[in-house]
Design a protein around this motif. Structure first.
Motif, PDB file in Angstrom:
ATOM      1  N   LYS A  56       0.841  -1.200   0.000  1.00  8.40           N
ATOM      2  CA  LYS A  56       0.000   0.000   0.000  1.00  8.40           C
ATOM      3  C   LYS A  56       0.880   1.255   0.000  1.00  8.40           C
ATOM      4  N   ALA A  57       1.920   1.220   0.809  1.00  8.53           N
ATOM      5  CA  ALA A  57       2.788   2.395   0.932  1.00  8.53           C
ATOM      6  C   ALA A  57       3.590   2.664  -0.338  1.00  8.53           C
ATOM      7  N   ALA A  58       3.749   1.654  -1.187  1.00 15.21           N
ATOM      8  CA  ALA A  58       4.558   1.837  -2.402  1.00 15.21           C
ATOM      9  C   ALA A  58       4.019   2.973  -3.270  1.00 15.21           C
ATOM     10  N   SER A  59       2.710   3.105  -3.306  1.00 14.68           N
ATOM     11  CA  SER A  59       2.146   4.152  -4.167  1.00 14.68           C
ATOM     12  C   SER A  59       2.222   5.527  -3.513  1.00 14.68           C
ATOM     13  N   GLU A  60       2.603   5.551  -2.242  1.00 14.38           N
ATOM     14  CA  GLU A  60       2.752   6.843  -1.541  1.00 14.38           C
ATOM     15  C   GLU A  60       4.215   7.231  -1.396  1.00 14.38           C
ATOM     16  N   VAL A  61       5.076   6.520  -2.118  1.00 12.35           N
ATOM     17  CA  VAL A  61       6.510   6.697  -1.896  1.00 12.35           C
ATOM     18  C   VAL A  61       7.038   7.998  -2.512  1.00 12.35           C
ATOM     19  N   TRP A  62       6.177   8.744  -3.176  1.00 16.02           N
ATOM     20  CA  TRP A  62       6.597  10.083  -3.625  1.00 16.02           C
ATOM     21  C   TRP A  62       6.839  11.001  -2.420  1.00 16.02           C
ATOM     22  N   MET A  63       6.301  10.647  -1.274  1.00 17.68           N
ATOM     23  CA  MET A  63       6.527  11.444  -0.065  1.00 17.68           C
ATOM     24  C   MET A  63       7.736  10.904   0.695  1.00 17.68           C
ATOM     25  N   TYR A  64       8.536  11.806   1.242  1.00 14.54           N
ATOM     26  CA  TYR A  64       9.587  11.377   2.167  1.00 14.54           C
ATOM     27  C   TYR A  64       8.960  10.698   3.375  1.00 14.54           C
ATOM     28  N   VAL A 241      20.928  10.160  25.670  1.00 13.96           N
ATOM     29  CA  VAL A 241      21.731   9.398  24.707  1.00 13.96           C
ATOM     30  C   VAL A 241      20.983   9.294  23.372  1.00 13.96           C
ATOM     31  N   ILE A 242      19.709   9.011  23.458  1.00 16.71           N
ATOM     32  CA  ILE A 242      18.889   8.898  22.249  1.00 16.71           C
ATOM     33  C   ILE A 242      18.860  10.232  21.508  1.00 16.71           C
ATOM     34  N   ASP A 243      18.683  11.325  22.234  1.00 17.58           N
ATOM     35  CA  ASP A 243      18.571  12.627  21.579  1.00 17.58           C
ATOM     36  C   ASP A 243      19.868  13.035  20.875  1.00 17.58           C
ATOM     37  N   ALA A 244      20.989  12.521  21.363  1.00 18.85           N
ATOM     38  CA  ALA A 244      22.265  12.860  20.715  1.00 18.85           C
ATOM     39  C   ALA A 244      22.309  12.395  19.253  1.00 18.85           C
ATOM     40  N   PHE A 245      21.553  11.363  18.934  1.00 18.74           N
ATOM     41  CA  PHE A 245      21.500  10.920  17.530  1.00 18.74           C
ATOM     42  C   PHE A 245      21.055  12.053  16.611  1.00 18.74           C
ATOM     43  N   ASN A 246      20.226  12.952  17.147  1.00 21.20           N
ATOM     44  CA  ASN A 246      19.712  14.050  16.321  1.00 21.20           C
ATOM     45  C   ASN A 246      20.785  15.057  15.929  1.00 21.20           C
ATOM     46  N   LYS A 247      21.955  14.937  16.504  1.00 27.94           N
ATOM     47  CA  LYS A 247      23.057  15.831  16.132  1.00 27.94           C
ATOM     48  C   LYS A 247      23.621  15.500  14.761  1.00 27.94           C
ATOM     49  N   VAL A 248      23.615  14.236  14.404  1.00 26.46           N
ATOM     50  CA  VAL A 248      24.319  13.845  13.167  1.00 26.46           C
ATOM     51  C   VAL A 248      23.554  12.866  12.276  1.00 26.46           C
ATOM     52  N   ARG A 249      22.447  12.324  12.748  1.00 25.09           N
ATOM     53  CA  ARG A 249      21.792  11.296  11.932  1.00 25.09           C
ATOM     54  C   ARG A 249      21.201  11.903  10.663  1.00 25.09           C
ATOM     55  N   ASN A 250      20.925  11.023   9.730  1.00 24.69           N
ATOM     56  CA  ASN A 250      20.300  11.438   8.480  1.00 24.69           C
ATOM     57  C   ASN A 250      18.793  11.493   8.705  1.00 24.69           C
ATOM     58  N   HIS A 251      18.290  12.675   9.025  1.00 21.46           N
ATOM     59  CA  HIS A 251      16.914  12.785   9.508  1.00 21.46           C
ATOM     60  C   HIS A 251      15.880  12.237   8.528  1.00 21.46           C
ATOM     61  N   PHE A 252      16.138  12.445   7.250  1.00 25.03           N
ATOM     62  CA  PHE A 252      15.171  11.962   6.251  1.00 25.03           C
ATOM     63  C   PHE A 252      15.632  10.643   5.612  1.00 25.03           C
ATOM     64  N   GLY A 253      16.324   9.814   6.404  1.00 34.16           N
ATOM     65  CA  GLY A 253      16.915   8.609   5.851  1.00 34.16           C
ATOM     66  C   GLY A 253      16.017   7.393   5.789  1.00 34.16           C
ATOM     67  N   MET A 254      14.889   7.427   6.476  1.00 31.51           N
ATOM     68  CA  MET A 254      14.056   6.218   6.541  1.00 31.51           C
ATOM     69  C   MET A 254      13.210   6.054   5.287  1.00 31.51           C
ATOM     70  N   CYS A 255      13.185   4.842   4.776  1.00 30.26           N
ATOM     71  CA  CYS A 255      12.286   4.506   3.664  1.00 30.26           C
ATOM     72  C   CYS A 255      10.851   4.502   4.178  1.00 30.26           C
ATOM     73  N   ARG A 256       9.998   5.232   3.471  1.00 28.99           N
ATOM     74  CA  ARG A 256       8.606   5.345   3.918  1.00 28.99           C
ATOM     75  C   ARG A 256       7.876   3.996   3.888  1.00 28.99           C
ATOM     76  N   ILE A 257       8.203   3.191   2.899  1.00 34.52           N
ATOM     77  CA  ILE A 257       7.588   1.867   2.778  1.00 34.52           C
ATOM     78  C   ILE A 257       7.990   1.001   3.975  1.00 34.52           C
ATOM     79  N   SER A 258       9.237   1.092   4.349  1.00 29.29           N
ATOM     80  CA  SER A 258       9.746   0.288   5.462  1.00 29.29           C
ATOM     81  C   SER A 258       9.122   0.720   6.783  1.00 29.29           C
ATOM     82  N   GLN A 259       8.929   2.017   6.951  1.00 26.75           N
ATOM     83  CA  GLN A 259       8.273   2.501   8.168  1.00 26.75           C
ATOM     84  C   GLN A 259       6.884   1.876   8.298  1.00 26.75           C
ATOM     85  N   ALA A 260       6.146   1.870   7.191  1.00 27.12           N
ATOM     86  CA  ALA A 260       4.789   1.306   7.205  1.00 27.12           C
ATOM     87  C   ALA A 260       4.841  -0.198   7.484  1.00 27.12           C
TER      88      ALA A 260
END
Lengths: 371, 371
Positions: A56-64, A241-260
Motif C-alpha cells: 500500500k505504501a509503495a504508491s505513496e513513496v513520492w513522499m519522504y 543518549v537517544i537525543d544525541a542521535f539528532n546531532k548527526v543522523r540522516n533525519h530523512f533517511g528512513m524509507c517510507r515503505i519500510s516505516q509502514a
C-alpha cells in the motif's frame, strides 16, 4: 591539476566490505542459490500484514518518510512500556551503530568487543579512528566479565556485546547481562545488541532500564520480523543518549515503505509467534542433520545454528565451498577456534531438505582431498 | 557513575534537523494537508511499473538488498553511457553527501557553498567539523564564479553547487557549469548536485566527465522519478573517487524494495516524459496563480516555483502560515533576499486548485495585519 585529497583517516582505511553479498556469490557461480542460508536472514519472511502495508505504501513513496518515525516510535514505546524519547528509529542496526560510534569515538579512543563478534561494528570503529581491543570467546560464548575487565583497563568509550551472539548463536541469561550492566566502568557506554532477542528463550532480555545513560540497546526488524531488506532498526536508551542521535543522523533517511511495514509487523504478534515456532523446529532439524553426519551443533537462541565440523577453519571453509557448488549458501565465523563451525540459517522444510541432501556430499567431497 | 562523554565535536553540535517534517506540521495543526507542496516532492508519483516492482519486492524483503546494487548500478551506467565503476548507489543524495563530506572534510577544513543553498549539505559539513564559507546568490541564482574565487581563497576541500538550484529553481547552462569545472582550484572537489536535472531544459547538464577526479555529481530517484520516500540516489565520478565510498559507506544500507523500484523507474522513460510534461504545465499554472494575485514568479527548471511575495521574509512567513491554516503546505528560502519568496511544488490539478483558492485568502489575511 591536483586531485582532491582524502582526510588522513580516510586515507588510512581500506576500501572494504564487512561481508560480500550473497548476490555477488550468485553472480560468481552463475546460478541462483537453492537455499539462501548464509546471511542471517529470516527465510520465513515478514508478516503478510506487513507485506500488505508495504504494498500500500509503495504508491505513496513520492513522499519522504516522516523524519521522526512518529507512529512507529510511539508504537514501539507502547510495546516496550517506555517513552518515545527512549527510542531512536534508524536505517537498521548497522546505521545506528555507525551513528553511535561517530558520536562517542574519536581518533584513538578505546572500544572493546569480542574477537570474532560482529564485524560491521568493528568496521564503524575503524572508520572513525577508534582503537579496538578484543577479548576471546569462552566456550563459544562472548565473555561479559572479560569484556568489563578489558574496558576498565583501556578506559573504553564503548563496550559491544551481542546477546544472543552472532555468529555463534549462544546467549547469556538476563541475570548475567544485568551483572554486566552493574559492572560497566565509569564513562563507558555498553552497547547491547539484541538483534536476535525475539528468538531467545524467556529470561534472556533484561528488563528495560531507560534511566541508565551507560546502556544502549539495539533492536531490529531484520531478524525475527523478517524484514532485513527494509532497513529498520531502533536503539533504546536514556533520553539524553537517544537525543544525541539528532546531532548527526540522516533525519530523512528512513524509507517510507519500510516505516509502514515495520509498524504493521509490530502489531502482528501472531505472525511473530508463528515464526518463533518455525525457528525452534528448524533449529532441531539442523541439529538432526548434523547428527546424521556425525557432527554436533552449538545450542542457539537465534535463527541460525553453528555446526561444529570437527576440524579446523580450512576444513570448514572447504565444506562451505562444496555446499555452495550445490546451491547452498552458508557462512562461517571468522576467528579460530569458532571457525571450525559453519553457520546455517533456519529455513523452510524445502530449504532444510536441500541442505540435508547437500551436507553429506559436501563433507565427503571435501573431507578427504585438499581443496 | 560517570556518564559516557560525546566526542568534543559531537558535544559542539546542536541536536537539530535541517527541516521539520511535514508530518510534524500536520500533527501540530491536528489535520492532514489538503495539498502537500512544501517538501520538494513530486506529487505526480512514481511510475506505475516502479510501484508494481516495489509491491512484488515487498514479499522478498526478508533478504538484504544487494550491497553492490549491481543491477541498478549497471542499468544506470548503460543509461548514462559510462562504466559501473563511475557510479555509487546510496540511500539518497543526503546519505551520499554525508559520506562524501566524511571522506574529504576533516576538522577545520574549508568548504564553499552559497548562502541559502541546501541546508543538509551544511549540516553534514558542520557534523564533521568543516568550516563553511558562503557566497551570496546573485539575482536569485547561485554564482559559479564567486564560488570558485572563494574556493581558491580558502583552499576549499569541497565546493557545492546545485544545478538547477534549490530553493530558487534557477539554473545555469551547461556552458556555465563547464566553465566552472574548468576553473576548479587545485585540490578542490566540485560537488555538482543535479537532483532536479531531469526537469531542466536541454542544455543544462554538462556531458559526462568521469575522468575528472575533481568533479562528483549527485543524482536521485527522489525528484523527477517521484520516489523520495524510497531513498535512492547515486553519485557519478571518477572511479577512484567513487571507490573511496567503499571505505566508510553502509554497505548493506539499501532497501531492497527501493532498489527494485528504482530499476523499474529507470526503464520506464514514458512515465518520466509524462511527469516532465505535467511539471511544465504546473509551473505555468503556479505562475498564473501568482499573476492573478499581482505577484511574480522566478523562472524554474525544477518541480517547484518560487513566488516573489513582494515584501520581506517576515511577510512571506506570514503568508506560509496562513496557507497552512487552509491545509496548504509550502516552504520558503531561509536567507534574505530570497526569503521574500515562498516555494510551491508543482501539483496535480486538484492540488493547484486548492492552492489557487488559498493564496488570495492568505495574502489578504496576512497582508494588512501583523501576525
Amino acid at each position: 591539476m591536483t586531485k582532491p585529497v582524502l582526510t588522513p583517516l580516510a586515507q588510512s582505511l581500506p576500501a572494504s566490505v564487512p561481508f560480500v553479498g550473497p548476490e555477488a556469490a550468485e553472480r560468481a557461480s552463475g546460478k541462483p542459490f537453492i537455499a539462501r542460508l548464509g546471511a542471517n536472514e529470516n527465510t520465513f519472511g515478514p508478516s503478510p500484514r506487513a507485506i500488505s502495508a508495504m504494498q500500500k505504501a509503495a504508491s505513496e513513496v513520492w513522499m519522504y518518510g516522516d523524519p521522526e518515525s512518529f507512529e512507529l516510535r510511539n508504537a514501539l514505546a507502547a510495546h516496550h512500556g517506555i517513552a518515545p524519547e527512549n527510542i531512536m528509529v534508524g536505517e537498521g542496526i548497522d546505521t545506528l551503530l555507525g551513528v553511535l560510534v561517530r558520536l562517542y569515538v574519536g581518533q584513538g579512543d578505546a572500544v572493546v568487543t569480542s574477537d570474532g563478534a560482529y564485524p560491521t561494528f568493528n568496521y564503524h570503529v575503524a572508520g572513525f579512528g577508534g582503537e579496538l581491543h578484543k577479548v576471546p570467546y569462552v566456550d563459544d560464548h562472548e565473555d561479559p566479565a572479560s569484556l568489563i575487565v578489558k574496558a576498565r583497563e583501556v578506559e573504553a568509550k564503548l563496550i559491544y556485546i551481542a546477546n544472543p551472539d552472532n555468529p555463534m548463536g549462544t546467549w547469556h541469561s538476563a541475570d548475567v547481562i544485568n551483572q554486566m550492566i552493574a559492572d560497566i566502568p565509569d564513562g563507558s557506554l555498553l552497547v547491547l545488541d539484541e538483534a536476535y532477542i525475539e528468538m531467545a528463550p524467556e529470561g534472556t532480555a533484561p528488563e528495560m532500564q531507560v534511566d541508565n545513560p551507560n546502556l544502549i540497546r539495539m533492536r531490529t526488524f531484520s531478524k525475527a520480523y523478517g524484514m532485513a531488506g527494509a532497513r529498520v532498526g531502533y536503539a533504546i536508551g536514556a533520553a539524553e543518549v537517544i537525543d544525541a542521535f539528532n546531532k548527526v543522523r540522516n533525519h530523512f533517511g528512513m524509507c517510507r515503505i519500510s516505516q509502514a511495514g515495520a509498524l504493521a509487523a509490530l502489531k502482528n504478534s501472531d505472525w511473530l509467534a508463528h515464526v518463533q515456532s518455525e525457528i525452534i523446529t528448524a533449529r532441531e532439524t539442523i541439529k538432526q542433520i548434523a547428527a546424521d553426519n556425525g557432527l554436533t551443533t552449538i545450542p542457539s537462541a537465534t535463527n541460525f545454528v553453528a555446526i561444529d565440523c570437527g576440524q579446523d577453519g580450512a576444513f570448514a571453509r572447504r565444506v562451505l565451498a562444496a555446499l555452495l557448488e550445490d546451491g547452498i549458501f552458508a557462512r562461517m565465523p571468522f576467528v579460530a577456534p569458532q571457525d571450525r563451525c559453519i553457520r546455517v540459517s533456519c529455513g523452510t522444510p524445502e530449504q532444510m531438505d536441500a541442505f540435508k541432501k547437500a551436507l553429506p556430499v559436501a563433507l565427503q567431497k571435501r573431507g578427504a582431498t585438499a581443496w
